[in-house]
Scaffold this active site. Structure first.
Site, PDB file in Angstrom:
ATOM      1  N   ASP A 187       1.214  20.324 -20.617  1.00  0.00           N
ATOM      2  CA  ASP A 187       0.480  19.081 -20.808  1.00  0.00           C
ATOM      3  C   ASP A 187       1.451  18.211 -21.596  1.00  0.00           C
ATOM      4  O   ASP A 187       1.592  18.342 -22.807  1.00  0.00           O
ATOM      5  CB  ASP A 187      -0.821  19.305 -21.587  1.00  0.00           C
ATOM      6  N   ARG A 192     -13.833  14.879 -33.550  1.00  0.00           N
ATOM      7  CA  ARG A 192     -13.177  15.948 -32.812  1.00  0.00           C
ATOM      8  C   ARG A 192     -13.658  17.253 -33.437  1.00  0.00           C
ATOM      9  O   ARG A 192     -12.995  17.855 -34.253  1.00  0.00           O
ATOM     10  CB  ARG A 192     -11.641  15.845 -32.891  1.00  0.00           C
ATOM     11  N   PHE A 251     -19.370  13.945 -25.738  1.00  0.00           N
ATOM     12  CA  PHE A 251     -18.945  13.066 -26.830  1.00  0.00           C
ATOM     13  C   PHE A 251     -18.785  11.621 -26.396  1.00  0.00           C
ATOM     14  O   PHE A 251     -18.910  10.716 -27.197  1.00  0.00           O
ATOM     15  CB  PHE A 251     -17.627  13.567 -27.456  1.00  0.00           C
ATOM     16  N   PHE A 277      -8.056  21.183 -24.503  1.00  0.00           N
ATOM     17  CA  PHE A 277      -8.357  19.765 -24.582  1.00  0.00           C
ATOM     18  C   PHE A 277      -9.571  19.527 -23.698  1.00  0.00           C
ATOM     19  O   PHE A 277      -9.752  20.196 -22.689  1.00  0.00           O
ATOM     20  CB  PHE A 277      -7.169  18.869 -24.176  1.00  0.00           C
ATOM     21  N   THR A 278     -10.391  18.554 -24.088  1.00  0.00           N
ATOM     22  CA  THR A 278     -11.707  18.355 -23.457  1.00  0.00           C
ATOM     23  C   THR A 278     -11.642  18.263 -21.928  1.00  0.00           C
ATOM     24  O   THR A 278     -12.240  19.076 -21.224  1.00  0.00           O
ATOM     25  CB  THR A 278     -12.348  17.082 -24.028  1.00  0.00           C
ATOM     26  N   TYR A 312       0.838  -1.206   0.000  1.00  0.00           N
ATOM     27  CA  TYR A 312       0.000   0.000   0.000  1.00  0.00           C
ATOM     28  C   TYR A 312       0.869   1.251   0.000  1.00  0.00           C
ATOM     29  O   TYR A 312       0.572   2.230  -0.676  1.00  0.00           O
ATOM     30  CB  TYR A 312      -0.929   0.011   1.219  1.00  0.00           C
ATOM     31  N   LYS A 339      -0.154   7.674 -23.415  1.00  0.00           N
ATOM     32  CA  LYS A 339       0.263   7.960 -24.790  1.00  0.00           C
ATOM     33  C   LYS A 339       1.771   7.714 -24.934  1.00  0.00           C
ATOM     34  O   LYS A 339       2.175   6.594 -25.211  1.00  0.00           O
ATOM     35  CB  LYS A 339      -0.079   9.405 -25.169  1.00  0.00           C
TER      36      LYS A 339
HETATM   37  N1  F0G Z   1      -4.279  15.888 -22.370  1.00  0.00           N
HETATM   38  C1  F0G Z   1      -4.263  15.483 -23.640  1.00  0.00           C
HETATM   39  C2  F0G Z   1      -3.560  16.303 -24.668  1.00  0.00           C
HETATM   40  C3  F0G Z   1      -4.910  14.291 -24.011  1.00  0.00           C
HETATM   41  O1  F0G Z   1      -4.883  13.904 -25.284  1.00  0.00           O
HETATM   42  C4  F0G Z   1      -5.570  13.542 -23.019  1.00  0.00           C
HETATM   43  C5  F0G Z   1      -6.300  12.341 -23.376  1.00  0.00           C
HETATM   44  C6  F0G Z   1      -5.556  14.015 -21.700  1.00  0.00           C
HETATM   45  C7  F0G Z   1      -4.896  15.195 -21.416  1.00  0.00           C
HETATM   46  C8  F0G Z   1      -6.258  13.292 -20.607  1.00  0.00           C
HETATM   47  O2  F0G Z   1      -5.586  12.137 -20.265  1.00  0.00           O
HETATM   48  O3  F0G Z   1      -7.181  10.304 -20.882  1.00  0.00           O
HETATM   49  O4  F0G Z   1      -5.222   9.898 -19.394  1.00  0.00           O
HETATM   50  O5  F0G Z   1      -7.155  11.194 -18.577  1.00  0.00           O
HETATM   51  N2  F0G Z   1      -6.586  12.034 -24.534  1.00  0.00           N
HETATM   52  C9  F0G Z   1      -7.263  10.834 -24.992  1.00  0.00           C
HETATM   53  C10 F0G Z   1      -7.495  10.940 -26.476  1.00  0.00           C
HETATM   54  C11 F0G Z   1      -8.507  10.507 -24.245  1.00  0.00           C
HETATM   55  O6  F0G Z   1      -8.106  10.013 -27.034  1.00  0.00           O
HETATM   56  O7  F0G Z   1      -7.073  11.910 -27.092  1.00  0.00           O
HETATM   57  P1  F0G Z   1      -6.337  10.815 -19.754  1.00  0.00           P
END
Ligand code: F0G
Length: 466
Positions: free
Chosen positions: A220, A388, A455, A129-130, A77, A263
């Site tokens: 980021d 997108r 989305f 970013f979303t 843990y 990624k």
């Molecule tokens: N920042 C960027 C530029 C991303 O592309 C993503 C995730 C995140 C933050 C968030 O990270 O998913 O680990 O919580 N992108 C994925 C995509 C979901 O399909 O582009 P996460």
């Protein structure tokens, strides 16, 4: 590299040891599947997908070394050995002093936003970013797009479309005052712009500006290794430097990062928040135990942390991996470009983006042309992609209206080390087949619209349904 000047083909720097069979399906079957999924590719079952280009997130093939590391998971843990391996890898490669592990990128975004943003603050970024923007908004901040104008024009071939427009930064400071701007969020290989890099020269300008105004630079760093590769390939003075050296130079010009390891780090799950400031670290450690897990695992199993640690080193110890990865994206992009399919240019690092506005000019953006195109591509070929555009952009919280972004795109995202170029050929031919009947493709309307990140789970039906 073979070391033989007469051999020009560059193949993948790995061989395949394990394979996962995939199912072939028919057009009729896929038509039924997409209808059941409410025309949302996120709601398809993976087993009904032939070639999965939904995302490059968590979809990489791990190496034998990473899998071997999984067996060395220390599932204590507290104080897991694997945490210290991860901490060391981040310090060695990214150079940040402190690291707080999180289950994935958005876990880090949550903690960072809550700590750094006060209600009424403004957070400039090189495009949204979303999840990043949502966490900024949930913390009481307002996202401000400061990316260069070129980024919003699909056909513009500027090599650094991820750059920050320094005039937009200056204007924001003039309008709201620097004390209302806690940090700039600087993304590498800007996802929503088509995987477009920023240049080192731009970051140096930004650093000078931010130092003057006492504004932090938070990266980021999700695809920063890929951004570093583009700097090596495109920016004067960087051709002789390794990707690892360039990455380190970027991090040295910033104050910390939020990272989705899913990624660049070649793993299926994981992420972290990193910084140099001790007080920020203390606050992040206090928060991570509430939302993620103890500060030495942050929502990851010990084995997951080991895979991330090894992935960080693997992705940066030579330039071979990142070069091969981007070569494959360029391969698919060039096949589409050569046939005249409208795509975002220059071709980015992690994906090829179809310009849905150009492909379906007869469909109004409020009928979600990119969403429909992604659905049609799946039916046509079994290739799964992602919208997108207007759906992903969501509604403006103040007006409640669709944001109608300039970029209305379908993303064909390439998982790392997973598919061959023949898979890319099939994907390209799927797009060509769809292009032939594009004039008869219509739009969609929502039948279920979630309030946040719509989305992921939104459902649609065709407007041409009788
Ligand atoms: N920042 C960027 C530029 C991303 O592309 C993503 C995730 C995140 C933050 C968030 O990270 O998913 O680990 O919580 N992108 C994925 C995509 C979901 O399909 O582009 P996460």
């Amino acid at each position: 590299m073979t070391g033989n000047q007469r051999i020009h083909t560059q193949a993948e720097p790995y061989k395949i040891k394990v394979v996962e069979p995939i199912k072939m399906t028919t057009i009729e079957y896929r038509s039924k599947c997409i209808e059941e999924a409410g025309y949302n590719t996120f709601l398809l079952r993976s087993e009904d997908v032939y070639i999965d280009l939904l995302t490059d997130s968590g979809t990489s093939a791990m190496s034998d070394n990473q899998w071997a590391g999984m067996m060395l998971g220390d599932e204590a843990y507290a104080g897991s050995r694997n945490f210290y391996e991860l901490e060391k890898a981040v310090r060695d490669v990214y150079g940040f002093k402190y690291i707080v592990p999180t289950h994935q990128g958005r876990g880090a975004e949550h903690i960072m936003s809550q700590i750094l943003i006060n209600k009424g603050d403004y957070v400039p970024g090189n495009m949204f970013f979303t999840t990043t923007r949502l966490h900024q908004e949930l913390a009481g901040g307002k996202f401000v797009d400061v990316i260069v104008d070129e980024a919003h024009i699909p056909s513009n071939e500027f090599p650094f479309k991820g750059n920050v427009d320094m005039d937009k930064m200056q204007k924001l400071v003039d309008d709201v005052g620097a004390d209302k701007i806690p940090y700039v969020s600087l993304e590498g290989c800007v996802n929503m712009a088509g995987g477009q890099p920023f240049s080192m020269a731009n970051l140096q300008d930004l650093k000078e500006f931010c130092d003057k105004h006492n504004i932090l630079i938070m990266l980021d760093a999700t695809r920063m290794i890929e951004n570093s590769y583009f700097i090596q390939q495109r920016e004067k003075g960087y051709g002789h430097k390794s990707v690892a050296q360039i990455l380190r130079e970027i991090c040295d010009l910033s104050d910390g990062c939020a990272m989705s390891s899913k990624k660049d780090h070649l793993v299926n799950i994981g992420g972290f928040l990193a910084m140099n400031d001790e007080e920020f670290f203390r606050k992040a450690k206090a928060m991570v135990v509430v939302y993620e897990g103890l500060h030495t695992y942050g929502g990851m199993a010990g084995r997951d942390m080991e895979a991330v640690a090894r992935g960080i080193r693997e992705a940066t110890e030579t330039d071979d991996h990142v070069a091969a990865r981007i070569r494959q994206t360029q391969y698919l992009g060039n096949r589409l470009k050569d046939e005249g399919v409208p795509i975002i240019l220059p071709i980015g690092s992690h994906a090829v983006f179809l310009d849905a506005k150009a492909i379906l000019p007869h469909v109004d953006q409020d009928e979600y042309p990119a969403q429909r195109l992604a659905a049609e591509l799946y039916v046509e070929s079994g290739v799964r992609s992602m919208e997108r555009g207007n759906v992903s952009s969501g509604r403006d919280p103040e007006t409640g209206k669709n944001r109608r972004p300039n970029l209305e795109l379908v993303r064909l995202t390439i998982p790392r080390r997973v598919y061959t170029n023949l898979h890319m050929d099939v994907a390209a031919e799927g797009v060509f087949a769809m292009m032939e009947r594009r004039n008869s493709i219509k739009g969609l309307k929502f039948t279920y619209e979630p309030e946040m990140l719509r989305f992921f789970q939104g459902r649609f039906e065709p407007v041409d349904l009788v």
